[in-house]
Design a protein around this motif. Structure first.
Motif, PDB file in Angstrom:
ATOM      1  N   LEU A 115     -63.339 -61.266 -70.112  1.00  0.00           N
ATOM      2  CA  LEU A 115     -63.504 -61.798 -68.741  1.00  0.00           C
ATOM      3  C   LEU A 115     -62.919 -61.118 -67.538  1.00  0.00           C
ATOM      4  O   LEU A 115     -63.848 -60.767 -66.593  1.00  0.00           O
ATOM      5  N   PRO A 116     -61.840 -60.449 -67.671  1.00  0.00           N
ATOM      6  CA  PRO A 116     -61.361 -59.670 -66.513  1.00  0.00           C
ATOM      7  C   PRO A 116     -62.162 -58.494 -66.461  1.00  0.00           C
ATOM      8  O   PRO A 116     -62.691 -58.172 -65.233  1.00  0.00           O
ATOM      9  N   VAL A 117     -62.597 -57.758 -67.287  1.00  0.00           N
ATOM     10  CA  VAL A 117     -63.537 -56.491 -67.208  1.00  0.00           C
ATOM     11  C   VAL A 117     -64.851 -56.890 -66.620  1.00  0.00           C
ATOM     12  O   VAL A 117     -65.277 -56.298 -65.611  1.00  0.00           O
ATOM     13  N   PHE A 118     -65.425 -57.898 -67.346  1.00  0.00           N
ATOM     14  CA  PHE A 118     -66.770 -58.366 -66.737  1.00  0.00           C
ATOM     15  C   PHE A 118     -66.317 -58.695 -65.090  1.00  0.00           C
ATOM     16  O   PHE A 118     -67.433 -58.587 -64.367  1.00  0.00           O
ATOM     17  N   ALA A 119     -65.543 -59.570 -64.937  1.00  0.00           N
ATOM     18  CA  ALA A 119     -65.172 -59.788 -63.450  1.00  0.00           C
ATOM     19  C   ALA A 119     -64.895 -58.612 -62.503  1.00  0.00           C
ATOM     20  O   ALA A 119     -65.613 -58.598 -61.313  1.00  0.00           O
ATOM     21  N   LEU A 120     -64.417 -57.735 -62.897  1.00  0.00           N
ATOM     22  CA  LEU A 120     -64.153 -56.603 -62.269  1.00  0.00           C
ATOM     23  C   LEU A 120     -65.606 -55.819 -61.952  1.00  0.00           C
ATOM     24  O   LEU A 120     -65.945 -55.208 -60.870  1.00  0.00           O
ATOM     25  N   VAL A 121     -66.143 -55.629 -62.951  1.00  0.00           N
ATOM     26  CA  VAL A 121     -67.684 -55.219 -63.000  1.00  0.00           C
ATOM     27  C   VAL A 121     -68.411 -56.017 -62.004  1.00  0.00           C
ATOM     28  O   VAL A 121     -69.183 -55.281 -61.017  1.00  0.00           O
ATOM     29  N   GLY A 122     -68.434 -57.042 -62.007  1.00  0.00           N
ATOM     30  CA  GLY A 122     -69.290 -57.935 -61.119  1.00  0.00           C
ATOM     31  C   GLY A 122     -69.082 -57.840 -59.458  1.00  0.00           C
ATOM     32  O   GLY A 122     -69.645 -57.731 -58.725  1.00  0.00           O
ATOM     33  N   ALA A 123     -67.546 -57.796 -59.464  1.00  0.00           N
ATOM     34  CA  ALA A 123     -67.118 -57.684 -57.842  1.00  0.00           C
ATOM     35  C   ALA A 123     -67.511 -56.400 -57.584  1.00  0.00           C
ATOM     36  O   ALA A 123     -67.992 -56.336 -56.207  1.00  0.00           O
ATOM     37  N   GLY A 124     -67.347 -55.529 -58.380  1.00  0.00           N
ATOM     38  CA  GLY A 124     -67.601 -53.934 -57.895  1.00  0.00           C
ATOM     39  C   GLY A 124     -69.055 -53.909 -57.377  1.00  0.00           C
ATOM     40  O   GLY A 124     -69.610 -53.183 -56.593  1.00  0.00           O
ATOM     41  N   GLY A 125     -69.835 -54.476 -58.383  1.00  0.00           N
ATOM     42  CA  GLY A 125     -71.331 -54.249 -58.248  1.00  0.00           C
ATOM     43  C   GLY A 125     -71.632 -54.944 -57.085  1.00  0.00           C
ATOM     44  O   GLY A 125     -72.766 -54.702 -56.273  1.00  0.00           O
ATOM     45  N   ALA A 126     -71.156 -56.243 -56.683  1.00  0.00           N
ATOM     46  CA  ALA A 126     -71.555 -56.958 -55.519  1.00  0.00           C
ATOM     47  C   ALA A 126     -71.309 -56.331 -54.342  1.00  0.00           C
ATOM     48  O   ALA A 126     -71.910 -56.280 -53.038  1.00  0.00           O
ATOM     49  N   MET A 127     -69.953 -55.578 -54.439  1.00  0.00           N
ATOM     50  CA  MET A 127     -69.598 -54.776 -52.954  1.00  0.00           C
ATOM     51  C   MET A 127     -70.501 -53.631 -52.802  1.00  0.00           C
ATOM     52  O   MET A 127     -70.910 -53.245 -51.717  1.00  0.00           O
ATOM     53  N   THR A 128     -70.812 -52.960 -54.019  1.00  0.00           N
ATOM     54  CA  THR A 128     -71.742 -51.857 -53.918  1.00  0.00           C
ATOM     55  C   THR A 128     -73.237 -52.369 -53.342  1.00  0.00           C
ATOM     56  O   THR A 128     -73.926 -51.648 -52.536  1.00  0.00           O
ATOM     57  N   LEU A 129     -73.742 -53.454 -53.860  1.00  0.00           N
ATOM     58  CA  LEU A 129     -74.979 -54.042 -53.481  1.00  0.00           C
ATOM     59  C   LEU A 129     -74.873 -54.268 -51.914  1.00  0.00           C
ATOM     60  O   LEU A 129     -75.900 -54.101 -51.172  1.00  0.00           O
ATOM     61  N   LEU A 130     -73.764 -54.905 -51.449  1.00  0.00           N
ATOM     62  CA  LEU A 130     -73.692 -55.340 -49.865  1.00  0.00           C
ATOM     63  C   LEU A 130     -73.722 -54.026 -49.262  1.00  0.00           C
ATOM     64  O   LEU A 130     -74.153 -53.897 -48.243  1.00  0.00           O
ATOM     65  N   ALA A 131     -72.933 -52.992 -49.636  1.00  0.00           N
ATOM     66  CA  ALA A 131     -72.861 -51.666 -48.908  1.00  0.00           C
ATOM     67  C   ALA A 131     -74.067 -50.963 -48.808  1.00  0.00           C
ATOM     68  O   ALA A 131     -74.684 -50.397 -47.749  1.00  0.00           O
ATOM     69  N   LEU A 132     -74.966 -51.101 -49.875  1.00  0.00           N
ATOM     70  CA  LEU A 132     -76.424 -50.552 -49.806  1.00  0.00           C
ATOM     71  C   LEU A 132     -77.064 -51.067 -48.770  1.00  0.00           C
ATOM     72  O   LEU A 132     -78.020 -50.555 -48.162  1.00  0.00           O
ATOM     73  N   ILE A 133     -77.124 -52.518 -48.871  1.00  0.00           N
ATOM     74  CA  ILE A 133     -78.221 -53.205 -48.041  1.00  0.00           C
ATOM     75  C   ILE A 133     -77.767 -52.955 -46.698  1.00  0.00           C
ATOM     76  O   ILE A 133     -78.583 -52.859 -45.683  1.00  0.00           O
ATOM     77  N   ALA A 134     -76.495 -53.355 -46.257  1.00  0.00           N
ATOM     78  CA  ALA A 134     -75.919 -53.109 -44.910  1.00  0.00           C
ATOM     79  C   ALA A 134     -75.740 -51.854 -44.215  1.00  0.00           C
ATOM     80  O   ALA A 134     -76.104 -51.712 -43.128  1.00  0.00           O
ATOM     81  N   GLY A 135     -75.612 -51.101 -45.216  1.00  0.00           N
ATOM     82  CA  GLY A 135     -75.469 -49.629 -44.575  1.00  0.00           C
ATOM     83  C   GLY A 135     -74.277 -49.394 -43.842  1.00  0.00           C
ATOM     84  O   GLY A 135     -73.286 -50.200 -43.708  1.00  0.00           O
ATOM     85  N   ARG A 136     -74.039 -48.217 -43.358  1.00  0.00           N
ATOM     86  CA  ARG A 136     -72.587 -47.789 -42.764  1.00  0.00           C
ATOM     87  C   ARG A 136     -72.697 -48.367 -41.238  1.00  0.00           C
ATOM     88  O   ARG A 136     -71.778 -48.675 -40.552  1.00  0.00           O
ATOM     89  N   GLY A 137     -73.901 -48.373 -40.597  1.00  0.00           N
ATOM     90  CA  GLY A 137     -74.012 -48.890 -39.330  1.00  0.00           C
ATOM     91  C   GLY A 137     -74.425 -50.109 -39.232  1.00  0.00           C
ATOM     92  O   GLY A 137     -74.780 -50.690 -38.150  1.00  0.00           O
ATOM     93  N   GLY A 138     -74.478 -51.069 -40.297  1.00  0.00           N
ATOM     94  CA  GLY A 138     -74.681 -52.474 -40.145  1.00  0.00           C
ATOM     95  C   GLY A 138     -73.625 -53.310 -39.374  1.00  0.00           C
ATOM     96  O   GLY A 138     -72.379 -53.048 -39.412  1.00  0.00           O
ATOM     97  N   GLY A 139     -74.093 -53.976 -38.357  1.00  0.00           N
ATOM     98  CA  GLY A 139     -73.311 -54.988 -37.398  1.00  0.00           C
ATOM     99  C   GLY A 139     -72.989 -56.269 -38.280  1.00  0.00           C
ATOM    100  O   GLY A 139     -73.236 -56.308 -39.567  1.00  0.00           O
TER     101      GLY A 139
END
Length: 223
Positions: free
Chosen positions: A7-31
């Motif tokens: 469970l901790p491993v899958f939770a970490l993978v999910g949290a990292g994946g969500a953060m990565t997806l958020l960064a890819l969508i919003a980009g560096r210059g996103g408001g």
């Protein structure tokens, strides 16, 4: 892999994946507005996946466990869960503290931060790693308890010099205190249907707080 660590491993993978997806969508210059919309999209996707997991659960017991975990709670947690979450949480806090000076520089704007030697892509990777470790470890042992990371920094910021690096440790301590106080209140509230889940209580508190922030942002844009 031992079942206790799945469970901790899958939770970490999910949290990292969500953060990565958020960064890819919003980009560096996103408001702020773009990040908020991207966060809502990621949250909706996560909710749909959790609903899918519930619908595919092999037994009523498994379904009940998933629903209970989605509500978030510190009930029946022991030192075992503390030892699972603590090294990952401390590691995530260490990553954020390490990136603190770069975060301070980013408050001056990306161009000014670059002139001070900040690499935005490197900083973004550190943020994904640090937030993923902290959120993943917490969700793995306590379930989904939202709005703590939204409310606490805004409440603590007036007590600091408002630099991101100065806000990290006080926010961590204040967040732990808020969680402890909310859990105590949930346990003593007289409810006929049983104990109020911690995640539900903080969501009821955090939603109006988030709405107030949005209204303040709107007033600032109009002004």
């Amino acid at each position: 892999m031992p079942r206790a660590w799945m469970l901790p491993v899958f939770a970490l993978v999910g949290a990292g994946g969500a953060m990565t997806l958020l960064a890819l969508i919003a980009g560096r210059g996103g408001g702020v507005a773009l990040f908020t919309l991207a966060g809502l999209m990621v949250s909706s996707l996560a909710g749909a996946l959790m609903s899918l997991a519930i619908s595919l659960s092999p037994s009523p017991f498994a379904m009940s466990e998933i629903v209970t975990w989605m509500m978030g709670s510190l009930a029946d947690r022991s030192w075992r869960e503390v030892w699972i979450a603590m090294p990952l949480t401390l590691g995530g806090i260490g990553v954020l503290i390490y990136a603190g000076r770069d975060l301070d520089a980013m408050t001056l704007g990306e161009m000014a931060a670059r002139s001070l030697g900040v690499e935005p892509l490197r900083l973004q990777a550190l943020m994904i790693l640090g937030v993923g470790l902290i959120v993943g470890s917490g969700v793995a042992v306590a379930g989904i308890i939202g709005f703590v990371g939204l409310m606490v920094p805004h409440l603590v910021r007036p007590m600091t010099d408002r630099k991101p690096s100065s806000l990290l440790v006080p926010s961590a301590l204040a967040g732990a205190l808020l969680l402890l106080m909310a859990d105590c209140l949930c346990r003593i509230l007289p409810l006929t249907g049983g104990e109020l889940r911690l995640g539900i209580a903080l969501s009821l508190l955090g939603a109006p707080f988030f709405l107030r922030l949005l209204l303040r942002m709107r007033q600032g844009m109009v002004a």
